[in-house]
Write a protein that holds these residues in place. Structure first.
Motif, PDB file in Angstrom:
ATOM      1  N   GLY A   1       0.985  -1.034  -0.427  1.00  0.00           N
ATOM      2  CA  GLY A   1       0.319  -0.615   0.207  1.00  0.00           C
ATOM      3  C   GLY A   1       0.322   1.425  -0.006  1.00  0.00           C
ATOM      4  O   GLY A   1       0.660   2.218  -0.328  1.00  0.00           O
ATOM      5  N   ARG A   2       2.045   1.291   0.956  1.00  0.00           N
ATOM      6  CA  ARG A   2       2.598   2.319   1.068  1.00  0.00           C
ATOM      7  C   ARG A   2       3.207   1.974   0.006  1.00  0.00           C
ATOM      8  O   ARG A   2       4.066   3.200  -1.086  1.00  0.00           O
ATOM      9  N   PHE A   3       4.206   1.487  -0.642  1.00  0.00           N
ATOM     10  CA  PHE A   3       5.010   1.545  -2.318  1.00  0.00           C
ATOM     11  C   PHE A   3       3.578   2.069  -3.482  1.00  0.00           C
ATOM     12  O   PHE A   3       4.379   3.043  -4.249  1.00  0.00           O
ATOM     13  N   MET A   4       2.517   1.468  -3.345  1.00  0.00           N
ATOM     14  CA  MET A   4       1.852   2.025  -4.475  1.00  0.00           C
ATOM     15  C   MET A   4       1.149   3.502  -3.965  1.00  0.00           C
ATOM     16  O   MET A   4       1.020   4.264  -5.071  1.00  0.00           O
ATOM     17  N   ALA A   5       1.055   4.310  -2.700  1.00  0.00           N
ATOM     18  CA  ALA A   5       0.511   5.647  -2.729  1.00  0.00           C
ATOM     19  C   ALA A   5       2.292   6.303  -2.875  1.00  0.00           C
ATOM     20  O   ALA A   5       1.522   7.501  -3.852  1.00  0.00           O
ATOM     21  N   SER A   6       2.907   5.806  -3.103  1.00  0.00           N
ATOM     22  CA  SER A   6       4.094   6.730  -3.539  1.00  0.00           C
ATOM     23  C   SER A   6       4.436   6.348  -4.749  1.00  0.00           C
ATOM     24  O   SER A   6       4.692   8.045  -5.292  1.00  0.00           O
ATOM     25  N   TYR A   7       3.973   5.482  -5.704  1.00  0.00           N
ATOM     26  CA  TYR A   7       4.072   6.221  -6.750  1.00  0.00           C
ATOM     27  C   TYR A   7       2.650   6.607  -8.105  1.00  0.00           C
ATOM     28  O   TYR A   7       2.770   7.227  -8.943  1.00  0.00           O
TER      29      TYR A   7
END
Length: 275
Positions: A143-149
Motif C-alpha cells: 500500500g505504501r509502495f503504491m501510494a508513493s508512485y
C-alpha cells in the motif's frame, strides 16, 4: 539537463572501448511495446470474432498481458538508468517517457528521481520503496509502495483513458467493460504486484541471512527461465544494484560472472563490452 539525465549519465560511465550504442535494448523495447499495443487492440475487440473465447482461455491471455505490461516498466526502468539508449540521452529519455506513460501514466521526472533515491539509500527512510518507519507486513508495504508512485492526478488520468476506451469500444463489442477489465486494468494491477513482490519485497525485506552491504538487496536463487518469466530478471536484484548500468537482459550473465557480495571484484568487462 534534468536531474534524471545527469544521474543516468554519471551512472553509465563506460570504460575505454565500450560501444556507445546498444541496438539490442532498442529492439527489445520495440518488441515489447509493439506486442503490448497489438495484443491490447486485438483482445479488446475479440468478442467480435464469433462466440469469443471460453473462460479458461482468458487466463493465459491475462498472464501474457501482465507480462507485457511489466515489460513496459522494465524498459522505462532501463531508460531511467540511461542503459536503454546510451548513445542518445534525448531518445533514451523520450522512449522512457513513452513507456512509463503507457504503463500507468507515470510521470518521467518524479519516477526517475524516486528510483535514483532508492539506489542511493536503499532500505533507509530516504528510500521511497522502503516499508517505512513502522513496518506492518507485505500488504501494508505494498500500500505504501503504491501510494508513493500513484498520485491523484495520475489515477484521474488512468480513469479518463479507460473511460475514453470504453466509449470507443461500445459500438464494437457487446461487453466493453468486461474486456477492458480483463485486458487492461487487471493486467496493470497484477503487474504492480509482480514488480512489488519480485523487485521490492523479496529482494529488500530484512531478516536473517539477508544482504548487509550498502545495497541492502538480495538476489532470488531462481533459474534463468523462471527469473525471466517472473519479472524480466528483476529478481537478480543485488546484481542490478551493484551494476545499475546493465540492462535487464544482461543480468543473468552478470549473475554468472559476478562473485558473491564481499567476495572481491567481478569480471564484468567482457559482459559490458558485448552489450
Amino acid at each position: 539537463m534534468s536531474g534524471c539525465r545527469t544521474l543516468s549519465a554519471l551512472e553509465h560511465t563506460p570504460p575505454p572501448g565500450e560501444p556507445r550504442f546498444f541496438p539490442q535494448g532498442l529492439l527489445w523495447a520495440l518488441a515489447i511495446v509493439t506486442a503490448w499495443v497489438v495484443s491490447l487492440l486485438m483482445l479488446l475487440v475479440l468478442p467480435l470474432q464469433g462466440p469469443g473465447l471460453p473462460p479458461l482461455a482468458w487466463l493465459p491471455l491475462i498472464l501474457i498481458r501482465t507480462f507485457l505490461q511489466t515489460g513496459l516498466f522494465i524498459v522505462g526502468h532501463d531508460a531511467m538508468h540511461g542503459s536503454l539508449l546510451p548513445a542518445s540521452t534525448r531518445w533514451n529519455e523520450r522512449i522512457g517517457r513513452l513507456v512509463l506513460a503507457l504503463y500507468a501514466g507515470l510521470p518521467w521526472e518524479p519516477s526517475c528521481r524516486k528510483h535514483h533515491n532508492h539506489h542511493q539509500a536503499p532500505g533507509s527512510l530516504l528510500d521511497p520503496d522502503h516499508q517505512g518507519a513502522r513496518p506492518g507486513g507485505p500488504v501494508r508495504w505494498y500500500g505504501r509502495f503504491m501510494a508513493s508512485y500513484l498520485s491523484v492526478n495520475q489515477l484521474a488520468g488512468l480513469i479518463g483513458a479507460w473511460l475514453v476506451a470504453l466509449l470507443l469500444l461500445r459500438p464494437l463489442t457487446p461487453h466493453p467493460l468486461a474486456g477492458l477489465l480483463l485486458v487492461w486494468i487487471l493486467p496493470l494491477v497484477l503487474s504492480s504486484l509482480q514488480l512489488f513482490v519480485v523487485g521490492t519485497y523479496l529482494p529488500h525485506r530484512q531478516g536473517e541471512g539477508r544482504s548487509v552491504d550498502r545495497h541492502r538487496a538480495a538476489s532470488l536463487p531462481w533459474p534463468e527461465t523462471l527469473s525471466l518469466l517472473a519479472c524480466y530478471h528483476f529478481g537478480y536484484h543485488w546484481e542490478h544494484h551493484r551494476h545499475p548500468q546493465l540492462p535487464w537482459y544482461s543480468l543473468p550473465a552478470a549473475r554468472r560472472l559476478m562473485t558473491v557480495p564481499g567476495g572481491g571484484p567481478s569480471p564484468l568487462a567482457p559482459l559490458v563490452s558485448r552489450r
